[in-house]
Write a protein that holds these residues in place. Structure first.
Motif, PDB file in Angstrom:
ATOM      1  N   ASP A 653       0.831  -1.207   0.000  1.00 21.28           N
ATOM      2  CA  ASP A 653       0.000   0.000   0.000  1.00 21.28           C
ATOM      3  C   ASP A 653       0.866   1.257   0.000  1.00 21.28           C
ATOM      4  OD1 ASP A 653      -2.209  -1.600   0.030  1.00 21.28           O
ATOM      5  OD2 ASP A 653      -2.551  -1.428   2.202  1.00 21.28           O
ATOM      6  N   ARG A 654       1.922   1.252   0.832  1.00 18.04           N
ATOM      7  CA  ARG A 654       2.794   2.428   0.890  1.00 18.04           C
ATOM      8  C   ARG A 654       3.546   2.616  -0.430  1.00 18.04           C
ATOM      9  NH1 ARG A 654       3.366   7.489   2.170  1.00 18.04           N
ATOM     10  NH2 ARG A 654       5.512   8.084   2.763  1.00 18.04           N
ATOM     11  N   SER A 655       3.926   1.522  -1.087  1.00 15.88           N
ATOM     12  CA  SER A 655       4.626   1.612  -2.375  1.00 15.88           C
ATOM     13  C   SER A 655       3.710   2.219  -3.433  1.00 15.88           C
ATOM     14  CB  SER A 655       5.089   0.224  -2.816  1.00 15.88           C
ATOM     15  OG  SER A 655       5.661   0.274  -4.107  1.00 15.88           O
ATOM     16  N   GLU A 656       2.446   1.800  -3.459  1.00 16.02           N
ATOM     17  CA  GLU A 656       1.509   2.341  -4.443  1.00 16.02           C
ATOM     18  C   GLU A 656       1.223   3.817  -4.154  1.00 16.02           C
ATOM     19  OE1 GLU A 656      -1.924  -0.119  -4.329  1.00 16.02           O
ATOM     20  OE2 GLU A 656      -0.952  -1.825  -5.346  1.00 16.02           O
ATOM     21  N   GLU A 657       1.169   4.154  -2.859  1.00 12.95           N
ATOM     22  CA  GLU A 657       0.919   5.546  -2.492  1.00 12.95           C
ATOM     23  C   GLU A 657       2.058   6.450  -2.943  1.00 12.95           C
ATOM     24  OE1 GLU A 657       0.614   8.201   1.628  1.00 12.95           O
ATOM     25  OE2 GLU A 657       0.206   6.043   1.686  1.00 12.95           O
ATOM     26  N   LEU A 658       3.287   6.021  -2.727  1.00  6.87           N
ATOM     27  CA  LEU A 658       4.441   6.828  -3.128  1.00  6.87           C
ATOM     28  C   LEU A 658       4.577   6.875  -4.656  1.00  6.87           C
ATOM     29  CD1 LEU A 658       7.054   5.674  -0.451  1.00  6.87           C
ATOM     30  CD2 LEU A 658       5.938   7.915  -0.602  1.00  6.87           C
ATOM     31  N   THR A 659       4.275   5.775  -5.315  1.00  6.03           N
ATOM     32  CA  THR A 659       4.357   5.746  -6.788  1.00  6.03           C
ATOM     33  C   THR A 659       3.347   6.701  -7.402  1.00  6.03           C
ATOM     34  OG1 THR A 659       5.082   3.443  -6.748  1.00  6.03           O
ATOM     35  CG2 THR A 659       4.214   4.272  -8.820  1.00  6.03           C
ATOM     36  N   LEU A 660       2.112   6.691  -6.866  1.00  6.89           N
ATOM     37  CA  LEU A 660       1.092   7.611  -7.370  1.00  6.89           C
ATOM     38  C   LEU A 660       1.504   9.056  -7.108  1.00  6.89           C
ATOM     39  CD1 LEU A 660      -1.690   7.963  -8.643  1.00  6.89           C
ATOM     40  CD2 LEU A 660      -2.700   7.747  -6.365  1.00  6.89           C
ATOM     41  N   LEU A 661       2.079   9.314  -5.956  1.00  3.50           N
ATOM     42  CA  LEU A 661       2.545  10.659  -5.633  1.00  3.50           C
ATOM     43  C   LEU A 661       3.652  11.100  -6.593  1.00  3.50           C
ATOM     44  CD1 LEU A 661       2.358  13.060  -3.614  1.00  3.50           C
ATOM     45  CD2 LEU A 661       4.140  11.915  -2.253  1.00  3.50           C
ATOM     46  N   ALA A 671      13.780  11.956   0.659  1.00  5.06           N
ATOM     47  CA  ALA A 671      13.371  11.040   1.727  1.00  5.06           C
ATOM     48  C   ALA A 671      12.337  10.033   1.229  1.00  5.06           C
ATOM     49  CB  ALA A 671      12.818  11.831   2.907  1.00  5.06           C
ATOM     50  N   ASP A 672      11.338  10.544   0.446  1.00  2.00           N
ATOM     51  CA  ASP A 672      10.308   9.640  -0.086  1.00  2.00           C
ATOM     52  C   ASP A 672      10.906   8.661  -1.098  1.00  2.00           C
ATOM     53  OD1 ASP A 672       8.353  10.772   1.468  1.00  2.00           O
ATOM     54  OD2 ASP A 672       7.637  12.129  -0.111  1.00  2.00           O
ATOM     55  N   ASP A 673      11.828   9.158  -1.888  1.00  2.00           N
ATOM     56  CA  ASP A 673      12.460   8.308  -2.886  1.00  2.00           C
ATOM     57  C   ASP A 673      13.251   7.194  -2.209  1.00  2.00           C
ATOM     58  OD1 ASP A 673      12.999   7.797  -5.708  1.00  2.00           O
ATOM     59  OD2 ASP A 673      15.088   8.263  -5.213  1.00  2.00           O
ATOM     60  N   ALA A 674      13.969   7.540  -1.160  1.00  2.00           N
ATOM     61  CA  ALA A 674      14.730   6.530  -0.417  1.00  2.00           C
ATOM     62  C   ALA A 674      13.788   5.531   0.242  1.00  2.00           C
ATOM     63  CB  ALA A 674      15.613   7.209   0.625  1.00  2.00           C
ATOM     64  N   GLU A 675      12.647   6.004   0.761  1.00  2.00           N
ATOM     65  CA  GLU A 675      11.685   5.102   1.387  1.00  2.00           C
ATOM     66  C   GLU A 675      11.101   4.124   0.366  1.00  2.00           C
ATOM     67  OE1 GLU A 675       7.445   5.183   3.871  1.00  2.00           O
ATOM     68  OE2 GLU A 675       8.310   7.058   3.101  1.00  2.00           O
ATOM     69  N   LEU A 676      10.786   4.648  -0.829  1.00  2.00           N
ATOM     70  CA  LEU A 676      10.214   3.783  -1.871  1.00  2.00           C
ATOM     71  C   LEU A 676      11.204   2.700  -2.282  1.00  2.00           C
ATOM     72  CD1 LEU A 676       7.938   3.118  -3.840  1.00  2.00           C
ATOM     73  CD2 LEU A 676       8.883   4.822  -5.422  1.00  2.00           C
ATOM     74  N   GLU A 677      12.464   3.092  -2.415  1.00  2.00           N
ATOM     75  CA  GLU A 677      13.466   2.094  -2.792  1.00  2.00           C
ATOM     76  C   GLU A 677      13.621   1.051  -1.698  1.00  2.00           C
ATOM     77  OE1 GLU A 677      17.228   3.518  -4.053  1.00  2.00           O
ATOM     78  OE2 GLU A 677      16.475   4.268  -5.967  1.00  2.00           O
ATOM     79  N   ASP A 678      13.586   1.491  -0.449  1.00  2.00           N
ATOM     80  CA  ASP A 678      13.725   0.543   0.650  1.00  2.00           C
ATOM     81  C   ASP A 678      12.553  -0.430   0.685  1.00  2.00           C
ATOM     82  OD1 ASP A 678      15.014  -0.314   3.230  1.00  2.00           O
ATOM     83  OD2 ASP A 678      13.042   0.301   3.971  1.00  2.00           O
ATOM     84  N   ILE A 679      11.350   0.076   0.459  1.00  2.00           N
ATOM     85  CA  ILE A 679      10.161  -0.786   0.442  1.00  2.00           C
ATOM     86  C   ILE A 679      10.290  -1.844  -0.656  1.00  2.00           C
ATOM     87  CG2 ILE A 679       7.694  -0.838  -0.065  1.00  2.00           C
ATOM     88  CD1 ILE A 679       7.465   1.866   1.344  1.00  2.00           C
ATOM     89  N   ASP A 680      10.647  -1.401  -1.868  1.00  2.00           N
ATOM     90  CA  ASP A 680      10.751  -2.341  -2.984  1.00  2.00           C
ATOM     91  C   ASP A 680      11.901  -3.318  -2.790  1.00  2.00           C
ATOM     92  OD1 ASP A 680       8.541  -1.347  -4.236  1.00  2.00           O
ATOM     93  OD2 ASP A 680       9.649   0.051  -5.496  1.00  2.00           O
ATOM     94  N   GLN A 681      12.963  -2.866  -2.107  1.00  2.00           N
ATOM     95  CA  GLN A 681      14.038  -3.793  -1.777  1.00  2.00           C
ATOM     96  C   GLN A 681      13.537  -4.894  -0.855  1.00  2.00           C
ATOM     97  OE1 GLN A 681      18.061  -3.984  -1.892  1.00  2.00           O
ATOM     98  NE2 GLN A 681      16.884  -4.043  -3.763  1.00  2.00           N
ATOM     99  N   GLN A 682      12.705  -4.552   0.099  1.00  2.00           N
ATOM    100  CA  GLN A 682      12.162  -5.557   1.002  1.00  2.00           C
ATOM    101  C   GLN A 682      11.216  -6.507   0.268  1.00  2.00           C
ATOM    102  OE1 GLN A 682      10.917  -4.237   5.038  1.00  2.00           O
ATOM    103  NE2 GLN A 682      11.498  -2.161   4.369  1.00  2.00           N
ATOM    104  N   ARG A 683      10.440  -5.978  -0.638  1.00  6.97           N
ATOM    105  CA  ARG A 683       9.483  -6.815  -1.390  1.00  6.97           C
ATOM    106  C   ARG A 683      10.184  -7.738  -2.386  1.00  6.97           C
ATOM    107  NH1 ARG A 683       5.735  -2.830  -4.315  1.00  6.97           N
ATOM    108  NH2 ARG A 683       4.619  -4.731  -4.924  1.00  6.97           N
ATOM    109  N   PHE A 684      11.267  -7.263  -3.001  1.00  5.09           N
ATOM    110  CA  PHE A 684      11.855  -7.996  -4.124  1.00  5.09           C
ATOM    111  C   PHE A 684      13.313  -8.388  -3.891  1.00  5.09           C
ATOM    112  CE2 PHE A 684       8.684  -5.098  -6.213  1.00  5.09           C
ATOM    113  CZ  PHE A 684       7.723  -6.086  -6.424  1.00  5.09           C
TER     114      PHE A 684
END
Length: 870
Positions: A653-661, A671-684
């Motif tokens: 959900d957080r990944s989709e929220e940041l991607t839409l933003l 900060a948001d860009d780093a968070e998105l990368e960290d989320i996707d790193q955890q997922r993949f």
């Protein structure tokens, strides 16, 4: 006084003797007088040695000789038989007591000094000279001139030039002794066409049906461009038999052609006229089998497939007994030959005809059961014997089986080491009394190694490719210097390496395959290593002619895979089951270009792939003529998320929220860009997915060498956990030439001609970019026709229609919502370079790129094919 003896009956000689010596002695016309040969002189020679001619006559000074007599007549006939002389005369030059002196006067035939051929293309002249044996030094005879003229007239009449007229002129060549020049004038005229075909006497079968029975004899029609209407006598005679067969297929076994005539309309057109007597229509009556013990009447009747009361069909009866038009026919003869009875004989005999019903006896001579004695293979100059023998389905001591011979030919064709068109088995030394037979397989080696060397400019820089593929490699001889010719060959292994590089990327790959691991069973072992590097581009300092590379930014894939594939016997022995394990490491270093979910970090993919395939094509790998080839694969990774405590739903959900933003704002804060990368790193970090693919090809010979290929493909990429989501790799990119020489992320590049490369990839609704489809399907129909299938180069042309599409998810998938195209192409296979080709395809629909929406059909596209699979 010179006395003359001609080569004709020796009455002249007798008369000379009688008138000259009648006063001194009496001569009988029945009996010659005996002399001693006092001397022999040979005159008139221009190019031959006198002593050679004397020796050839067999006459020696001092020998007894009877004049007139058979000896002189025999010598003259012997000299005439050489066809070197155009006149031969014997003269008596002197008689001294019992000695006679002779003169042999010879006029030599002129020799051919040169030949000029007019009326044909220059490239055809050498063939004509070879076929007619018109070469320098040939003796010119009347028969040579007549035979040459007749040959050329008939040669071109067979090609449809019925008005061909050939004239041959010879003239003295003063530059050589006793030589003549020859001029051959060929006036072919125009090809004679069939203006009309007329049938008389046909009431049961229409003119249209009878004309349709002809294979090559056709009326001139402006719309018939695929079948010419020229008259060729050989084709005409063959088609007469087809006309009789047409009646026999419809029950009229007594139908006959009373007369056929050729009516000349003008120099370029003729009319063919047939007078037909149809006779009565017949039906099959009782069909009894006689002499069969191996198979019952019911078994043979089932194969024959003809019942009492069926309309008489002589052609069908002949084919059901023995059909020579197919490699694997379902006829009675094959039933016996596929089960050991090579020497069997099956003959249908009409035993009675009652009114319109014909009764038959199928007389069977089963013969002795046959076994294979010796099996030989010849022609394999490079390939080792054991590589061939392990593919043979025929072994010494086995019961003879015709189907095993056909299967062996197919297996040898599939190897790709031999010319598929020239694999010929010879049945040798058949011994009906002992029930044995030998088989010899004749092979012609063809090139099995390929080199790929390419260079060009693309993406602002030079791209170079070097690839070497050795498809009949021998790794055990890799340390033996004498085995390099130019590399160790002959053990059927595959070894390939490839390097492709530019300023922005590098690709390295190494592949090895052993088709018979251990040498005893058909278990293939394969090992693949690969490394891909992509560097970032400094767009601020790049120009249209030169790209500046930033090697501090990049993306790399390191991969290794190993597999085993085994041929199985069930459901039949065409099936292969394969297993492989693969590992890929994806490494990102400040490579945020929007293609992947993150620009820094690593992803790991450990997968198991199960494959089931069935390859039953015939005719060789390059130009299959029949059969089918299909493959189903399932690529699976472990479901890591099932064993993890992470809240993947929240991460998604957080990944989709940041991607839409990011889409709405055109970017994210650091900060948001780093968070998105960290989320996707955890997922993949460890990829989890399953990928299912199907591909099937079917080949059907329509007529002659015209082959139809039908194709269907399907692929689906799924996930185990919707919260983790679909992986950003391994997706489907559809459209274009289908060449995936440089694929970053394990994607499948799917050919669909008539559209630009990968242009049928759907748009992701969240990012608005083409990130690869999760589902695709494709259908193709090709007509293929070979121009040449020689070992040096195989060339065929094709016409195609195809359609396909890719979709974002399975819910959107619609197999009938396809992008359509059609076109033509050409393929050239040369052993040293692999497959080369060009396609011209027209796309009838829009592609899926954002810039193409609303701009109409894709239109005409040109695709160059290099190294694509057959």
């Amino acid at each position: 006084m010179k006395r003359f003896i001609s080569f004709e009956p020796f009455i002249t000689l007798l008369l000379i003797f009688a008138t000259t010596f009648c006063a001194a002695q009496e001569l009988s016309f029945e009996d010659g007088k005996k002399y001693i040969l006092g001397g022999l002189e040979v005159t008139g020679l221009q190019s031959y040695n006198e002593q050679t001619v004397k020796t050839y006559t067999g006459l020696r000074v001092g020998q007894p000789i009877t004049l007139p007599g058979d000896e002189i007549s025999g010598i003259i006939n012997k000299l005439w038989g050489l066809e070197l002389f155009k006149n031969i005369d014997f003269y008596i030059t002197n008689i001294d007591g019992d000695k006679v002196f002779l003169e042999l006067n010879i006029i030599e035939r002129p020799t051919l000094s040169s030949v000029t051929v007019n009326g044909v293309k220059p490239r055809k002249v050498d063939d004509i000279l070879k076929d007619t044996d018109l070469k320098k030094g040939k003796k010119i005879t009347e028969s040579l001139i007549a035979n040459t003229k007749n040959y050329l007239d008939n040669k071109y009449k067979k090609q449809g030039f019925l008005n061909t007229k050939t004239s041959i002129i010879v003239a003295k060549d003063t530059s050589e002794t006793n030589a003549q020049k020859m001029v051959v004038n060929i006036n072919k005229g125009d090809k004679v066409k069939i203006k009309k075909i007329i049938f008389e006497g046909n009431e049961q079968l229409s003119d249209k049906k009878l004309k349709g029975a002809f294979k090559k004899t056709k009326e001139k029609r402006f719309w018939r461009f695929w079948k010419k209407s020229k008259f060729i006598e050989e084709d005409y005679e063959n088609d007469l038999e087809l006309l009789s067969d047409k009646y026999a297929e419809n029950g009229y076994r007594d139908a006959r052609i009373i007369s056929d005539s050729l009516i000349k309309v003008d120099e370029n057109n003729i009319i063919l006229k047939y007078q037909i007597e149809e006779g009565n229509k017949y039906y099959f009556g009782d069909i009894d089998f006689v002499g069969n013990s191996v198979y019952s009447d019911r078994q043979l009747a089932a194969v024959l497939g003809i019942k009492k009361g069926d309309t008489y069909n002589g052609v069908l009866l002949r084919e059901r007994i023995a059909d020579d038009s197919k490699p694997e026919p379902a006829d009675v003869t094959s039933l016996y030959q596929n089960n050991g009875y090579l020497f069997s004989s099956i003959n249908p005999v009409e035993v009675s005809a009652e009114n319109d019903t014909i009764n038959f006896e199928i007389r069977v001579i089963e013969g002795k059961e046959t076994f294979l004695n010796h099996i030989d293979v010849v022609g394999n100059d490079r390939t080792n014997d054991h590589v061939i023998y392990r593919e043979l389905r025929t072994r010494p001591g086995q019961r003879y089986d015709k189907s095993n011979i056909i299967r062996t030919i197919r297996e040898l064709q599939q190897l790709g080491y031999f010319d598929a068109e020239q694999i010929k088995p010879d049945i040798l030394n058949p011994n009906p009394n002992e029930g044995t037979v030998d088989i010899k397989y004749n092979l012609v080696e063809s090139g099995s190694s390929q080199i790929e060397l390419q260079g060009g400019y693309g993406g602002g820089g030079f791209i170079g490719t070097l690839g070497l593929s050795f498809n009949n490699f021998s790794i055990k001889n890799i340390l033996k210097g004498e085995a390099y010719k130019p590399v160790p060959m002959g053990d059927g292994q595959t070894f390939a390496m490839r390097v492709q590089a530019s300023r922005t990327f590098r690709v390295y790959s190494l592949n090895f395959a052993e088709p018979w691991l251990g040498g005893r069973k058909p278990v293939q072992f394969s090992l693949n290593l690969s490394r891909t590097q992509q560097f970032g581009v400094d767009y601020n300092n790049s120009t249209s002619s030169r790209i500046e590379v930033d090697k501090d930014r990049g993306f790399a894939i390191t991969g290794i895979s190993a597999g085993l594939a085994k041929r199985v016997q069930w459901p039949d022995d065409y099936f292969t089951i394969s297993h492989s394990l693969s590992y890929q490491l994806y490494e990102f270093n400040n490579y945020d270009i929007g293609l992947f979910n993150f620009g820094n970090g690593k992803s790991n993919s450990f997968a198991y792939t199960l494959g089931i395939s069935r390859n039953a094509t015939s005719g060789g790998r390059i130009f299959p003529r029949g059969g089918s080839n299909f493959e189903v694969t399932a690529k699976l990774t472990p479901p890591y998320s099932l064993f993890s405590n992470k809240d993947f739903e929240a991460l998604r959900d957080r990944s989709e929220e940041l991607t839409l933003l990011e889409v709405q704002q055109g970017g994210l804060s650091a900060a948001d860009d780093a968070e998105l990368e960290d989320i996707d790193q955890q997922r993949f970090r460890w990829l989890e997915y399953y990928k299912v693919k199907f591909k099937g090809d079917w080949y059907t010979t329509l007529v002659g060498d015209l082959v139809m290929r039908t194709n269907a493909e399907f692929g689906f990429l799924g996930n185990y956990n919707n919260d983790v989501g679909d992986v950003p790799f391994e997706r489907f990119f559809v459209g274009g030439d289908g060449l995936g020489n440089f694929t970053l992320d394990g994607r499948d590049v799917v050919q669909l001609r008539g559209y630009e490369n990968q242009s049928l990839t759907p748009i992701d609704p969240l990012t608005g970019q083409q990130e690869g489809g999760l589902v695709y399907n494709k259908f193709s129909l090709e007509l293929r026709y070979p121009l040449t299938l020689k070992p040096s180069a195989s060339i065929y042309m094709l016409a195609f229609m195809e359609g396909g599409n890719a979709f974002n998810n399975f819910q959107e998938f619609n197999p009938f919502q396809i992008k359509r195209s059609a076109g033509v192409g050409l393929r050239i296979f040369m052993p040293a370079f692999g497959l080369l080709g060009i396609d011209f395809g027209y796309g009838f629909d829009e592609d899926l790129r954002p810039q193409s929406i609303g701009n109409g059909p894709s239109g005409l596209q040109t695709h160059f094919i290099i190294g694509q699979q057959f």
